[in-house]
Design a protein around this motif. Structure first.
Motif, PDB file in Angstrom:
ATOM      1  N   ASN A  47      16.044  -0.818  17.962  1.00 12.64           N
ATOM      2  CA  ASN A  47      15.433  -0.720  16.688  1.00 12.64           C
ATOM      3  C   ASN A  47      14.385  -1.729  16.595  1.00 12.64           C
ATOM      4  OD1 ASN A  47      17.386   1.458  15.695  1.00 12.64           O
ATOM      5  ND2 ASN A  47      18.853  -0.368  16.308  1.00 12.64           N
ATOM      6  N   TYR A  66      11.078  20.228  17.061  1.00 15.10           N
ATOM      7  CA  TYR A  66      11.409  18.729  16.443  1.00 15.10           C
ATOM      8  C   TYR A  66      12.539  17.971  17.247  1.00 15.10           C
ATOM      9  CZ  TYR A  66      14.833  21.354  13.684  1.00 15.10           C
ATOM     10  OH  TYR A  66      15.809  21.952  13.166  1.00 15.10           O
ATOM     11  N   CYS A  82       2.562   8.312   3.980  1.00  9.72           N
ATOM     12  CA  CYS A  82       3.807   9.097   4.093  1.00  9.72           C
ATOM     13  C   CYS A  82       5.101   7.864   4.603  1.00  9.72           C
ATOM     14  CB  CYS A  82       4.007  10.396   4.624  1.00  9.72           C
ATOM     15  SG  CYS A  82       4.023  10.101   6.344  1.00  9.72           S
ATOM     16  N   THR A  83       5.914   8.296   4.567  1.00 12.82           N
ATOM     17  CA  THR A  83       7.179   7.451   5.534  1.00 12.82           C
ATOM     18  C   THR A  83       7.433   8.239   6.631  1.00 12.82           C
ATOM     19  OG1 THR A  83       8.344   6.656   3.275  1.00 12.82           O
ATOM     20  CG2 THR A  83       9.385   6.305   5.157  1.00 12.82           C
ATOM     21  N   ASN A  84       7.643   7.585   7.853  1.00 13.48           N
ATOM     22  CA  ASN A  84       7.853   8.079   9.064  1.00 13.48           C
ATOM     23  C   ASN A  84       9.054   7.512   9.561  1.00 13.48           C
ATOM     24  OD1 ASN A  84       5.452   9.640  10.100  1.00 13.48           O
ATOM     25  ND2 ASN A  84       4.467   7.958   9.431  1.00 13.48           N
ATOM     26  N   ILE A  85       9.818   8.660  10.293  1.00 16.21           N
ATOM     27  CA  ILE A  85      10.936   8.174  10.999  1.00 16.21           C
ATOM     28  C   ILE A  85      10.734   8.878  12.270  1.00 16.21           C
ATOM     29  CG2 ILE A  85      13.417   8.472  11.159  1.00 16.21           C
ATOM     30  CD1 ILE A  85      13.403   9.051   8.186  1.00 16.21           C
ATOM     31  N   ASP A  86      11.360   8.239  13.600  1.00 15.99           N
ATOM     32  CA  ASP A  86      10.906   8.862  14.770  1.00 15.99           C
ATOM     33  C   ASP A  86      11.806  10.320  14.675  1.00 15.99           C
ATOM     34  OD1 ASP A  86       9.295   7.144  15.464  1.00 15.99           O
ATOM     35  OD2 ASP A  86      10.660   5.925  16.819  1.00 15.99           O
ATOM     36  N   LYS A  87      11.330  11.027  15.969  1.00 19.96           N
ATOM     37  CA  LYS A  87      11.924  12.077  16.380  1.00 19.96           C
ATOM     38  C   LYS A  87      13.239  12.017  16.536  1.00 19.96           C
ATOM     39  CE  LYS A  87      10.190  15.401  18.766  1.00 19.96           C
ATOM     40  NZ  LYS A  87       9.464  16.133  19.840  1.00 19.96           N
ATOM     41  N   THR A 100       9.480  12.467  11.932  1.00 24.86           N
ATOM     42  CA  THR A 100      10.043  13.101  10.646  1.00 24.86           C
ATOM     43  C   THR A 100       9.092  12.308   9.311  1.00 24.86           C
ATOM     44  OG1 THR A 100      11.960  13.402  11.725  1.00 24.86           O
ATOM     45  CG2 THR A 100      11.876  13.278   9.394  1.00 24.86           C
ATOM     46  N   LEU A 134      10.798  -0.917   8.638  1.00 23.60           N
ATOM     47  CA  LEU A 134      12.308  -1.408   8.298  1.00 23.60           C
ATOM     48  C   LEU A 134      13.107  -0.898   9.377  1.00 23.60           C
ATOM     49  CD1 LEU A 134      11.262  -1.072   5.208  1.00 23.60           C
ATOM     50  CD2 LEU A 134      13.489  -1.445   4.794  1.00 23.60           C
ATOM     51  N   THR A 169       8.844  17.486  12.636  1.00 19.41           N
ATOM     52  CA  THR A 169       7.802  18.154  13.444  1.00 19.41           C
ATOM     53  C   THR A 169       7.806  17.606  14.620  1.00 19.41           C
ATOM     54  OG1 THR A 169       6.068  16.702  13.153  1.00 19.41           O
ATOM     55  CG2 THR A 169       6.193  18.148  11.460  1.00 19.41           C
ATOM     56  N   ILE A 189       8.658  11.716   5.222  1.00 19.47           N
ATOM     57  CA  ILE A 189       9.185  11.737   4.007  1.00 19.47           C
ATOM     58  C   ILE A 189       8.240  11.404   2.915  1.00 19.47           C
ATOM     59  CG2 ILE A 189      10.801  10.718   2.336  1.00 19.47           C
ATOM     60  CD1 ILE A 189      12.573   9.935   4.910  1.00 19.47           C
ATOM     61  N   ASN A 216      16.408   5.949  16.354  1.00 20.40           N
ATOM     62  CA  ASN A 216      16.570   4.578  15.982  1.00 20.40           C
ATOM     63  C   ASN A 216      16.464   4.706  14.532  1.00 20.40           C
ATOM     64  OD1 ASN A 216      13.660   4.434  14.712  1.00 20.40           O
ATOM     65  ND2 ASN A 216      13.354   4.383  16.843  1.00 20.40           N
ATOM     66  N   THR A 217      16.974   3.190  13.780  1.00 21.44           N
ATOM     67  CA  THR A 217      17.166   3.374  12.446  1.00 21.44           C
ATOM     68  C   THR A 217      15.706   2.849  11.603  1.00 21.44           C
ATOM     69  OG1 THR A 217      17.681   1.064  12.314  1.00 21.44           O
ATOM     70  CG2 THR A 217      19.374   2.596  12.822  1.00 21.44           C
ATOM     71  N   VAL A 218      14.739   3.078  12.390  1.00 23.18           N
ATOM     72  CA  VAL A 218      13.594   2.316  11.857  1.00 23.18           C
ATOM     73  C   VAL A 218      12.632   3.410  10.932  1.00 23.18           C
ATOM     74  CG1 VAL A 218      11.103   1.582  12.396  1.00 23.18           C
ATOM     75  CG2 VAL A 218      13.046   0.916  13.693  1.00 23.18           C
ATOM     76  N   ARG A 219      12.331   2.851   9.715  1.00 25.52           N
ATOM     77  CA  ARG A 219      11.463   3.648   8.948  1.00 25.52           C
ATOM     78  C   ARG A 219      10.147   3.001   8.728  1.00 25.52           C
ATOM     79  NH1 ARG A 219      14.823   3.256   3.703  1.00 25.52           N
ATOM     80  NH2 ARG A 219      15.823   1.873   5.026  1.00 25.52           N
ATOM     81  N   ILE A 220       8.924   3.533   8.727  1.00 23.07           N
ATOM     82  CA  ILE A 220       7.809   2.995   8.529  1.00 23.07           C
ATOM     83  C   ILE A 220       7.119   3.671   7.383  1.00 23.07           C
ATOM     84  CG2 ILE A 220       5.349   2.569   9.816  1.00 23.07           C
ATOM     85  CD1 ILE A 220       6.865   2.944  12.334  1.00 23.07           C
ATOM     86  N   TYR A 221       6.725   2.787   6.372  1.00 23.70           N
ATOM     87  CA  TYR A 221       5.994   3.167   5.081  1.00 23.70           C
ATOM     88  C   TYR A 221       4.719   2.746   5.181  1.00 23.70           C
ATOM     89  CZ  TYR A 221      10.860   3.139   3.421  1.00 23.70           C
ATOM     90  OH  TYR A 221      12.246   3.309   3.024  1.00 23.70           O
ATOM     91  N   THR A 222       3.630   3.917   5.113  1.00 22.30           N
ATOM     92  CA  THR A 222       2.472   3.750   5.021  1.00 22.30           C
ATOM     93  C   THR A 222       1.931   4.351   3.675  1.00 22.30           C
ATOM     94  OG1 THR A 222       1.528   5.838   6.177  1.00 22.30           O
ATOM     95  CG2 THR A 222       2.387   4.093   7.611  1.00 22.30           C
ATOM     96  N   ALA A 223       0.346   4.251   3.374  1.00 18.39           N
ATOM     97  CA  ALA A 223      -0.232   4.700   2.543  1.00 18.39           C
ATOM     98  C   ALA A 223      -0.029   6.241   2.357  1.00 18.39           C
ATOM     99  CB  ALA A 223      -1.600   4.194   2.341  1.00 18.39           C
ATOM    100  N   VAL A 239       0.758  -1.143  -0.139  1.00 16.58           N
ATOM    101  CA  VAL A 239       0.044  -0.085   0.072  1.00 16.58           C
ATOM    102  C   VAL A 239       0.796   1.219  -0.018  1.00 16.58           C
ATOM    103  CG1 VAL A 239      -2.096  -1.172   1.167  1.00 16.58           C
ATOM    104  CG2 VAL A 239      -0.186   0.033   2.637  1.00 16.58           C
ATOM    105  N   CYS A 244       4.910  -0.953   5.747  1.00 13.50           N
ATOM    106  CA  CYS A 244       6.005  -1.688   5.828  1.00 13.50           C
ATOM    107  C   CYS A 244       6.882  -1.138   7.101  1.00 13.50           C
ATOM    108  CB  CYS A 244       6.747  -1.789   4.435  1.00 13.50           C
ATOM    109  SG  CYS A 244       8.079  -2.939   4.497  1.00 13.50           S
TER     110      CYS A 244
END
Lengths: 340, 340, 340, 340
Positions: free
Chosen positions: D133, C239, C271-276, A272, D255, A268, A274, C262-269, A238, D253
């Motif tokens: 992570n 931020y 946007c992509t999120n990274i922790d502060k 963060t 990562l 924010t 993207i 942390n090194t985590v990226r979360i992709y959703t429908a 998705v 997703c």
């Protein structure tokens, strides 16, 4: 001095139009003479007019019979590929054909035999090999920068499934969707596949299961050079069109990540952000279509054999068939079981 | 229904050709009728032929006198811009003009007055505003997502200096190179500049210093809305064309990083490698030229005022002049000192 | 063989406790003998007990008079620094002192004179120099990897302003907050500052303005080696604690980005999120306090001069004073105007 | 109010010492009373002394027989784990035990039965679950943020193989190295494994092959909730300790990438460089050991069942055994074939 190639195109659908535009704008030393399509309506006429295409015909034979034409680009529907390649070969014209050559093994082999006997050049349109990222991965592997390849890992996920009607005639996920990944795996491993184990499930849409297919798949490959491969597919990610390739080698590891929509990060008080990755293959791979066509004509210009060729297409189909058998019988299947 | 605009282009050099290609391929509802250039050689003729341009003339007046032509695109040399804008305005044609309108304040104002009196629309080609990354930054600011802008930070570095001969007639780094950044700063701050402090040095090439210019520069801006701006420039960043923009706001921060050549990372026993960023503005900003032209014609189609306009170009020149004065006198200079 | 240093610590507040913990756990060949603090309550006693600290006293003189103690760590309030350094020096003890030595120029110089005359070693606690990222930047500059430094760019933003009561006695943003950045700029430029231009505004909290201070600041530096510097500060980046350093050189550019949570990226429908990014200096710089203390004792062990030293602290204060004058008079100010 | 737990530790080797340090410094409300190790030399005595450990014994029974001790931490060699867990359970003490409980299925089950009968709490030290992570990944899955898990992908590569002597007694890669990944896969899928297919090769060192093991492996998992898993392992990734986890779900997703050594990028005329990732598990996972111990004692404090527990350890061993069988017979193997 460079010679000019005169080109005929068969099929002016979505992908055919992309090839025609690239021929006109991006490929040097070519002259597009004739475009054939089984259905010529007002819209296509207008489009051809704007592009300055004078010969628009419903008869592909006009192309084969035209002694001035050197090269045929085949972008018609899959079931016509083998026939048109054969006719072009017999007419002594080089061929760029969309994938696959055919889904019938005997038919592919018969076609490749004619291509070989006639001595023409044939390239098959696995455009992902010409993505700037995956070419860069290949360069790192082929140049020895990361040493001997050991593990090839491909993530290949579509953003949304095609219509159920399409699924029903697609031949199944391993031949319809994973075909790109079999080809990518071989391209990056620089080796042929010996055995495949494929597994999968219906996790997206029960209708896909009812149509006799799966929508989520993983596969393990064993290559002749000893490397291992792993591939994962889904019909519905998705978050966008997820296309990544990774090769672990004895001297390092090379990874191609997804293309970004833009380079912007927004920080924010919450997190963060993207923007999403681009949606689908037209956004991601548009440039690769031009690069592949340039590569094809460059090979013709220098009398080199283009890649990926008919043998590549054959191997990809063999793996797909082995994967189908593997999934059905829940056991690893050797390519030699299929290609006796 | 959309109306069709008939267009004449003055100047068929590098940037003129880019606009012409974009007109033909990317902008809907336009008809390119006439191209004027002071020098028409065989190469240009051949190029025009291939593009299907029938009217190729050395006389810009042919464009102004043609009642069928609605829009003039001016891509000739800088010293002709003001004259051609004025003539187009008097002939009641809308104008898209390359930056800057002029480097003489009086001349710019006189031109803008005529534009206003004649009621035509004028867009000035600050194409970086149409880079997909910087547009995304602006969107985050303009939509309030990061709150009130407080600090605008621009990194703008060329990969290599232009020839010394060019430097000598360039008007100096602040008008030749930083002009893009003054405009970007105003665009992202959503406010006009009140005061500028500029500093710099000759760190790249002593010849640039002998030519009376500097090659490395930093500037501080104070905006009317209270925000602060900082810009840094160099004529030579050996690692490539470094173009970044950042806006800190009361609710967050938005950053646009450089575009990548590809998404590949190579991990080895020594370090991790990424390919260099793209070389220069044609690689980085090619897409933006099409986007800006589409924006211009979209405004015409909807009878809206295009942005950036003549007033923007004037403000950018005023800041450049204040920066020059600031650097010379080593003190902050108010825009009102220049624009009395 | 390594000798053991016997240590006394003055001040057991937040930062003093950090130094004590690091002494015990991270620094080899040291023995913590005495801790002095003007206020010893039950909580501190309990804490000292748990840490195995036997000598807890309200009298700093106990440390100076103890012939067994070799090294004094000063982490008491700023106004006591100069006095304690002087007393330690006269007692022939090496000193690690928290920044700054003092805010009065005469006092700093007088203290440094005594330090010099007594021949003891003095390190001042600019811990950011020991952040693993900024050390790596410095290594790239100092080793010549990026050539001659040309532009030093520092982004230094706090997540939230201190209480107004603190602001009132802080000495102003340029001495209280930017002091770290003046020091970082000198550390990365490998050169002293010649001139500073500072600008700023009240954009966060009008109360800060009423207290006679600003909350948003930018500064331009000119270094003696010709390099330029730019710094931006805010008291409130919602931020998180934004700490970045960049050096452009003749052969490349080196950037230290923020540490990630942390090194985590979360992709959703969407946007992509990274922790502060981590909140504040204790999260970001904790490791650096141990690294700086180890560096100090390593210098003692090898009879080398520690860095940053008293002269560094003096230079940082001089720049802060020049910046204050620059902001007040809205003009660039040379360090020589302050340090006559 | 929080009660205090009195703790005995069995085994003071590398990992035992890490637990002891964390007990002392990081875990609140615990008192370390006794440390047992079969071999007490001068070095260990000195170390214990420095840590303030008074009871140092060669007899584990001292711990089991001490009525004051509530909790036993077992960090002795693997073959002693089951025995010590049983003795601790019978003595009514809670247990934290290093992984695995045992490599013999019958022995594990017998041990778990005693644990259950005695009603004590048991946690097994799969510390990677407490990496910041991977905890964040799990949070995204468990909270439903990425929807139903569909594909779990684990990349787990050691930087260098252990000595051949170790390989010979290790039990094979699937029980020695992949055991962490079986556990991670179950943790992230939030489901048990139903079937495993494992494949592998000797690509690093022929000596490993001669020792009857492989050094490169891939595996496919089918989970009871329908999700699929893929894991790849190598004993030697020359670029560092590569530890990544990814979960594709119906809504997104997540990562977790590798930790970076620092955040610095160096741009040069050739390419962009980033430092290597940290070398091995002590660098990467040090923090996780403290987090896991805090989690364990927190469970005790609140009378909750700790995770991962004995059942987790059992499941991980079952998968390892199924993987071994799968590799040997080159076919997918159901867990139910092992656990009849």
């Amino acid at each position: 001095m460079d010679r000019e190639f005169v080109v005929g195109v068969i099929g002016a659908g979505r992908i055919g139009k992309i090839h025609i535009e690239n021929l006109i704008r991006k490929v040097p030393n070519v002259k597009l003479k004739t475009v054939a399509d089984i259905k010529i309506d007002a819209q296509l006429k207008q489009w051809a007019d704007k592009k300055g295409i004078s010969n628009l015909t419903t008869k592909a034979t006009e192309i084969f019979e035209d002694p001035e034409i050197d090269v045929v680009i085949i972008a018609s529907s899959t079931e016509t590929h083998a026939k048109f390649i054969q006719e072009a070969a017999i007419a002594q014209k080089h061929v760029f054909c969309e994938k696959p050559i055919d889904t019938d093994l005997k038919r592919i082999k018969e076609t490749l035999k004619i291509v070989k006997n006639e001595g023409i050049k044939l390239m098959v349109g696995f455009n992902r090999r010409f993505d700037r990222n995956f070419m860069r991965v290949h360069e790192a592997v082929a140049s020895g920068q990361i040493g001997t390849p050991q593990i090839i890992k491909i993530t290949s996920r579509d953003p949304a499934p095609p219509p159920i009607e399409y699924i029903k005639v697609s031949g199944g996920i391993f031949i319809d969707m994973t075909i790109h990944d079999w080809d990518m795996a071989r391209y990056q491993a620089c080796s042929e596949v010996e055995e495949v184990y494929a597994s999968g499930a219906v996790l997206i849409d029960p209708e896909i299961g009812k149509a006799g297919d799966i929508d989520t798949a993983v596969a393990v490959l064993k290559f002749k050079n000893g490397a291992l491969g792993i591939i994962d597919n889904t019909r519905q990610a998705v978050y966008g069109y997820d296309q990544r390739v990774e090769v672990l080698g004895s001297k390092g590891c090379v990874l191609a990540d997804n293309e970004a929509t833009n380079t912007v990060r927004i920080y924010t008080a919450e997190c963060t952000n993207i923007d999403k990755i681009p949606y689908f293959f037209l956004e991601r791979y548009m440039e690769s279509y031009a690069t592949e066509l340039k590569s094809f004509f460059n090979c013709l210009q220098n009398n080199q054999d283009p890649t990926p060729n008919g043998e590549d297409s054959l191997q990809d189909v063999l793996i797909a068939m082995a994967a189908q058998k593997s999934f059905k019988e829940n056991r690893p299947v050797k390519i030699s079981e299929i290609d006796k």
